[in-house]
Design a protein around this motif. Sequence first.
Motif: not given
Length: 312
Positions: A82-109
């Motif tokens: 469940k924690d890993q699934l919650r992290e998927v949602v959090l990554e999408r919510q924080k996608r702009d922060v990740l993008a600043k570091y050249g990181l993408t969010y998880t979207n294939t599961i």
Amino acid sequence: MPTTKQAMDLIQDSIYGDKDHFRQVAISIANNLKKRKHSYEAKQIMDWLNDVQVNNETHEGLIKYEKPSLSFDDLILPKELKDQLREVVLERQKRDVLAKYGLTYTNTILLLGKPGTGKTLTAKVLASELSLPLKEINFARLISSQMGQTGNMITYFFEEEIPGKPGVYFFDEFDALVSRRTLASQGADREYNEIVNTILKGMDNLNTSSYIIGATNLDSIIDPAIKRRFDLVLRYPSESIDRSKFITHFMQRWQVDYEPSTVVIKATDGLSPAVIEKICKQAMRIHVLHDEPINDSLFLSLTKNRKLNFRK
């Protein structure tokens, strides 16, 4: 030339997806253009409409649309999953922060586990938590009997459908598409290998706000190269749920306060979440139709019947 009303209608139909009315307005515009001696433009509009109609007929029935209204509270899974699934949602919510570091969010599961362990429910919950429609792929329609058509449809998905129409695309029984490639000695083998190669290419070039979720209970036959393409792989244990919590929470959907005894929990030992869910629904049907109380006696009776009916 189109009237202001026709232009407004086209825009509205495009936004809200009224394809039939959109087509009617477009035909009306083409007819008006033809009357005004703009034959080339009129023909161009009709050609476009015909192309779209053929394309829609080719891909009709490929996707089952659903807009689930669920939350992580509806998902009874081990905390680490469940924690890993919650992290998927959090990554999408924080996608702009990740993008600043050249990181993408998880979207294939990829979800691995026996039938009834919660894989389909996971896809529904994620779609709801991500505020995206769930789009379940119809394999019977996708795996065409005509040589070459399956690969074409998969190409359509990765190049047009998934990038252009955001959603959570759910491929249940994913192994039907991506089992290990073999030495191709026949035309069917070669096409099957080509399907796997098409999916590999599609996942490598995936750049979209959509999500791809694959689910299987036969992960041992999935091509290893496909597994490596997924950002996240989750394995669902067959005995993964707190059955007492699952039953109590499920019955609360109908404002029924029922906490099963240890006797009921022992009786449901070995049953998958999907089967326990069916028992809960049957108990509620009996309660509604016959005014029988929701209690241990009812659950024990339904559980016993369920096991007897499926005993070999």
